[in-house]
Design an enzyme around this catalytic site. Sequence first.
Site, PDB file in Angstrom:
ATOM      1  N   HIS A 130      27.650  80.398 -54.314  1.00  0.00           N
ATOM      2  CA  HIS A 130      26.358  79.997 -53.733  1.00  0.00           C
ATOM      3  C   HIS A 130      25.460  79.498 -54.857  1.00  0.00           C
ATOM      4  O   HIS A 130      25.851  79.571 -56.032  1.00  0.00           O
ATOM      5  CB  HIS A 130      25.730  81.124 -52.919  1.00  0.00           C
ATOM      6  CG  HIS A 130      25.448  82.385 -53.682  1.00  0.00           C
ATOM      7  ND1 HIS A 130      24.556  82.429 -54.730  1.00  0.00           N
ATOM      8  CD2 HIS A 130      25.946  83.629 -53.570  1.00  0.00           C
ATOM      9  CE1 HIS A 130      24.507  83.650 -55.211  1.00  0.00           C
ATOM     10  NE2 HIS A 130      25.354  84.399 -54.534  1.00  0.00           N
TER      11      HIS A 130
ATOM     12  N   HIS B 170      24.932  81.393 -58.166  1.00  0.00           N
ATOM     13  CA  HIS B 170      26.005  81.440 -59.161  1.00  0.00           C
ATOM     14  C   HIS B 170      25.893  80.340 -60.214  1.00  0.00           C
ATOM     15  O   HIS B 170      26.540  80.419 -61.248  1.00  0.00           O
ATOM     16  CB  HIS B 170      27.376  81.310 -58.470  1.00  0.00           C
ATOM     17  CG  HIS B 170      27.784  82.536 -57.730  1.00  0.00           C
ATOM     18  ND1 HIS B 170      28.229  82.508 -56.436  1.00  0.00           N
ATOM     19  CD2 HIS B 170      27.818  83.835 -58.104  1.00  0.00           C
ATOM     20  CE1 HIS B 170      28.514  83.739 -56.043  1.00  0.00           C
ATOM     21  NE2 HIS B 170      28.256  84.562 -57.034  1.00  0.00           N
TER      22      HIS B 170
ATOM     23  N   CYS C 299      28.066 102.378 -54.838  1.00  0.00           N
ATOM     24  CA  CYS C 299      27.752 101.180 -54.041  1.00  0.00           C
ATOM     25  C   CYS C 299      28.966 100.268 -54.057  1.00  0.00           C
ATOM     26  O   CYS C 299      29.379  99.809 -55.121  1.00  0.00           O
ATOM     27  CB  CYS C 299      26.541 100.435 -54.591  1.00  0.00           C
ATOM     28  SG  CYS C 299      26.350  98.836 -53.762  1.00  0.00           S
TER      29      CYS C 299
ATOM     30  N   CYS D 191      28.030  96.640 -55.366  1.00  0.00           N
ATOM     31  CA  CYS D 191      27.939  96.499 -56.832  1.00  0.00           C
ATOM     32  C   CYS D 191      29.232  96.930 -57.492  1.00  0.00           C
ATOM     33  O   CYS D 191      29.408  96.713 -58.683  1.00  0.00           O
ATOM     34  CB  CYS D 191      26.854  97.385 -57.437  1.00  0.00           C
ATOM     35  SG  CYS D 191      25.214  97.187 -56.775  1.00  0.00           S
TER      36      CYS D 191
ATOM     37  N   CYS E  60      21.535 100.223 -50.977  1.00  0.00           N
ATOM     38  CA  CYS E  60      21.483  99.353 -52.156  1.00  0.00           C
ATOM     39  C   CYS E  60      20.528  98.184 -51.900  1.00  0.00           C
ATOM     40  O   CYS E  60      20.714  97.430 -50.943  1.00  0.00           O
ATOM     41  CB  CYS E  60      22.869  98.812 -52.483  1.00  0.00           C
ATOM     42  SG  CYS E  60      22.797  97.551 -53.768  1.00  0.00           S
TER      43      CYS E  60
ATOM     44  N   HIS F 135      22.410  94.782 -51.996  1.00  0.00           N
ATOM     45  CA  HIS F 135      23.412  94.446 -50.973  1.00  0.00           C
ATOM     46  C   HIS F 135      23.029  94.892 -49.563  1.00  0.00           C
ATOM     47  O   HIS F 135      23.763  94.610 -48.614  1.00  0.00           O
ATOM     48  CB  HIS F 135      24.778  95.033 -51.356  1.00  0.00           C
ATOM     49  CG  HIS F 135      25.291  94.458 -52.643  1.00  0.00           C
ATOM     50  ND1 HIS F 135      25.113  95.065 -53.866  1.00  0.00           N
ATOM     51  CD2 HIS F 135      25.936  93.300 -52.882  1.00  0.00           C
ATOM     52  CE1 HIS F 135      25.626  94.300 -54.803  1.00  0.00           C
ATOM     53  NE2 HIS F 135      26.135  93.231 -54.249  1.00  0.00           N
TER      54      HIS F 135
ATOM     55  N   LYS G  31      15.838  86.816 -50.383  1.00  0.00           N
ATOM     56  CA  LYS G  31      17.148  86.980 -50.991  1.00  0.00           C
ATOM     57  C   LYS G  31      18.179  86.336 -50.064  1.00  0.00           C
ATOM     58  O   LYS G  31      18.079  86.476 -48.852  1.00  0.00           O
ATOM     59  CB  LYS G  31      17.431  88.476 -51.104  1.00  0.00           C
ATOM     60  CG  LYS G  31      18.398  88.794 -52.191  1.00  0.00           C
ATOM     61  CD  LYS G  31      18.651  90.276 -52.260  1.00  0.00           C
ATOM     62  CE  LYS G  31      20.121  90.515 -52.499  1.00  0.00           C
ATOM     63  NZ  LYS G  31      20.642  90.049 -53.735  1.00  0.00           N
TER      64      LYS G  31
ATOM     65  N   LYS H  29      24.454  86.727 -46.289  1.00  0.00           N
ATOM     66  CA  LYS H  29      25.208  86.181 -45.150  1.00  0.00           C
ATOM     67  C   LYS H  29      24.602  86.667 -43.845  1.00  0.00           C
ATOM     68  O   LYS H  29      24.522  85.922 -42.876  1.00  0.00           O
ATOM     69  CB  LYS H  29      26.673  86.598 -45.256  1.00  0.00           C
ATOM     70  CG  LYS H  29      27.336  85.879 -46.407  1.00  0.00           C
ATOM     71  CD  LYS H  29      28.823  85.720 -46.219  1.00  0.00           C
ATOM     72  CE  LYS H  29      29.407  85.004 -47.415  1.00  0.00           C
ATOM     73  NZ  LYS H  29      30.110  85.864 -48.339  1.00  0.00           N
TER      74      LYS H  29
HETATM   75  N1  MSP Z   1      31.763  90.168 -61.099  1.00  0.00           N
HETATM   76  C1  MSP Z   1      30.494  90.605 -61.553  1.00  0.00           C
HETATM   77  C2  MSP Z   1      30.218  90.151 -62.972  1.00  0.00           C
HETATM   78  C3  MSP Z   1      31.232  90.613 -63.969  1.00  0.00           C
HETATM   79  S1  MSP Z   1      30.845  90.040 -65.571  1.00  0.00           S
HETATM   80  C4  MSP Z   1      31.906  90.841 -66.567  1.00  0.00           C
HETATM   81  C5  MSP Z   1      29.394  90.052 -60.642  1.00  0.00           C
HETATM   82  N2  MSP Z   1      29.724  89.032 -59.856  1.00  0.00           N
HETATM   83  S2  MSP Z   1      28.707  88.291 -58.859  1.00  0.00           S
HETATM   84  O1  MSP Z   1      29.486  87.273 -58.209  1.00  0.00           O
HETATM   85  O2  MSP Z   1      28.057  89.237 -58.031  1.00  0.00           O
HETATM   86  O3  MSP Z   1      27.619  87.644 -59.763  1.00  0.00           O
HETATM   87  C6  MSP Z   1      27.956  86.707 -60.756  1.00  0.00           C
HETATM   88  C7  MSP Z   1      26.715  86.215 -61.482  1.00  0.00           C
HETATM   89  O4  MSP Z   1      25.881  85.525 -60.555  1.00  0.00           O
HETATM   90  C8  MSP Z   1      25.868  87.350 -62.062  1.00  0.00           C
HETATM   91  O5  MSP Z   1      25.308  86.958 -63.292  1.00  0.00           O
HETATM   92  C9  MSP Z   1      24.786  87.524 -61.026  1.00  0.00           C
HETATM   93  O6  MSP Z   1      23.601  88.057 -61.539  1.00  0.00           O
HETATM   94  C10 MSP Z   1      24.572  86.083 -60.617  1.00  0.00           C
HETATM   95  N3  MSP Z   1      23.949  85.971 -59.322  1.00  0.00           N
HETATM   96  C11 MSP Z   1      24.422  86.375 -58.114  1.00  0.00           C
HETATM   97  N4  MSP Z   1      23.487  86.075 -57.166  1.00  0.00           N
HETATM   98  C12 MSP Z   1      22.431  85.464 -57.740  1.00  0.00           C
HETATM   99  C13 MSP Z   1      21.255  84.846 -57.272  1.00  0.00           C
HETATM  100  N5  MSP Z   1      20.903  84.826 -56.004  1.00  0.00           N
HETATM  101  N6  MSP Z   1      20.479  84.237 -58.194  1.00  0.00           N
HETATM  102  C14 MSP Z   1      20.817  84.168 -59.516  1.00  0.00           C
HETATM  103  N7  MSP Z   1      21.903  84.729 -59.977  1.00  0.00           N
HETATM  104  C15 MSP Z   1      22.685  85.473 -59.137  1.00  0.00           C
HETATM  105  O7  MSP Z   1      28.291  90.546 -60.709  1.00  0.00           O
END
Ligand code: MSP
Length: 482
Positions: free
Chosen positions: A24, A27, A130, A133, A149, A152, A299, A302
């Site tokens: 999304h 990311h 959680c 997380c 959480c 989430h 935030k 889904k």
């Molecule tokens: N798999 C773990 C990270 C492991 S690193 C050794 C994880 N994955 S995640 O898919 O949830 O998030 C990946 C990255 O995207 C993280 O840096 C997270 O903070 C970032 N983001 C996820 N949603 C976000 C937003 N809505 N906005 C900005 N960044 C976000 O955590």
Amino acid sequence: MRYNQSMSKKYIATAIPYVNGAPHIGHALDYLLADVFARFCRQRGDEVRLQAGTDEHGNKIFQKAKNLGVPVTEYVEENSQQFRKFIEELEISYTDFIRTSSKEHIARCQEIWRRLTPHIYTAEYDGWYCEGCEGYVTQSEYDENQGVCPDHQKPYIRLAEKNYYLRISNFKEQIRELIERDRMRILPTFRKKELLKLLANAPDVSISRPREQLSWGIPVPGDDSQVMYVWLDALSNYITVLGYPDQDISDDWPATVQFVGKDILRFHAITWPAILLGLGLELPQNLVVHGYVLANGQKMSKSLGNVIDPMEVIHKYGVEAFRYYFLRHVDTFADADFTWEKYDNAYNNELANDLGNLVQRVATLCRKNQLGVQAGANYEVDQALTDEYAALMQNFEFSKAFDLVWDKIQYLNKFIDETKPWELAKQGKLEKLNQSLGKLIGNLQLISRLLAPFLPATAERIAEVFSQTEITPPETPLFPKS
Ligand code: MSP
């Protein structure tokens, strides 16, 4: 541009997303920030390694595959490819891509476990967890969030199981000192303060789960009944991708900087440093923590149905517009909002009007007055701007650096309105005219260099126009009005 740093090696790392769904827009941040810094460093002559990858183990992913009736290996492969495609669409100049389900990573992680054995013990865990997380939750966090959480919107679950633990307590003091002394600099500063508070009460962390609770993970060496906790496996990617422990990584490690979102700060500033110290490795030099991207102030989730598909955003105006919005209108360190209205305005008012028109206007004026770039011409360069920009970039204040460049773009538009070069031409004031156009050409060359880390393709097009002995406007506008 003045180069005041000698060439060196830089290793830049990004958080690896879970592959339990498609990417999304949130990311994009880790990748974009890392890419801007990588391009900035390369421009200064550094040799850069930029890692990206996917985090593929854990229950969340296993459950998702199961619900879809797809074999988990197929599911992770497909989603990992989607992330890779996303990174490529964003023009991220990555050099390494790691998948945590790869054979090499698994074997390296098991060796890392063996090396950490002096700091590992077993105990019963009885507490909150959680699943979103994939993280353990203390009673006070549970109370503060009233059992749900906040990231989430999922109730915490109760766990009672035998686990292996990593003795964070062995390293706590050392971690505190390293962070306080900025040996691992956490940016922005308020995140450093937040972390130091968390660290004071940080418990030892569980690093395994019973196999019957978690089957999709890396087996714990020497204990078939246990599987590694996904965070130990995931964090290790930053060094297994370099070849650790089979290869000497001293050329690349410690990382110059790691980029992570605010929700995973504690894993990167407590668990990860403890693992590194346990292995006798140094901590990353910088940990840059960005905020969240919200959709219409909310935030994305889904269940709310407000998740924005990044491909749709990219395809609307192209990747440069996407990079522009997320690097300039999303403050590097704070939460920021995405709305289609803001996006359309940024595209039309800033990219098309401010920048696109500036390039078109200056190039048209040059062509009319037959002014090109003379060989060896030394246009006046705004050294103060260059220096201020470099200082911001080195401190990872990318959106501020981008603002500076934009101020200059707006100033140049005003300069044209005020000096009215077309009137100077009519009045035959050729010296003044050439001077004004020379200033504009020099500044556009500078803007192209300063924009390059943010908008590489646009920067190249500007450089191309303003490097010719006969300047002609681009055949198609840089950013056609929508
Ligand atoms: N798999 C773990 C990270 C492991 S690193 C050794 C994880 N994955 S995640 O898919 O949830 O998030 C990946 C990255 O995207 C993280 O840096 C997270 O903070 C970032 N983001 C996820 N949603 C976000 C937003 N809505 N906005 C900005 N960044 C976000 O955590």
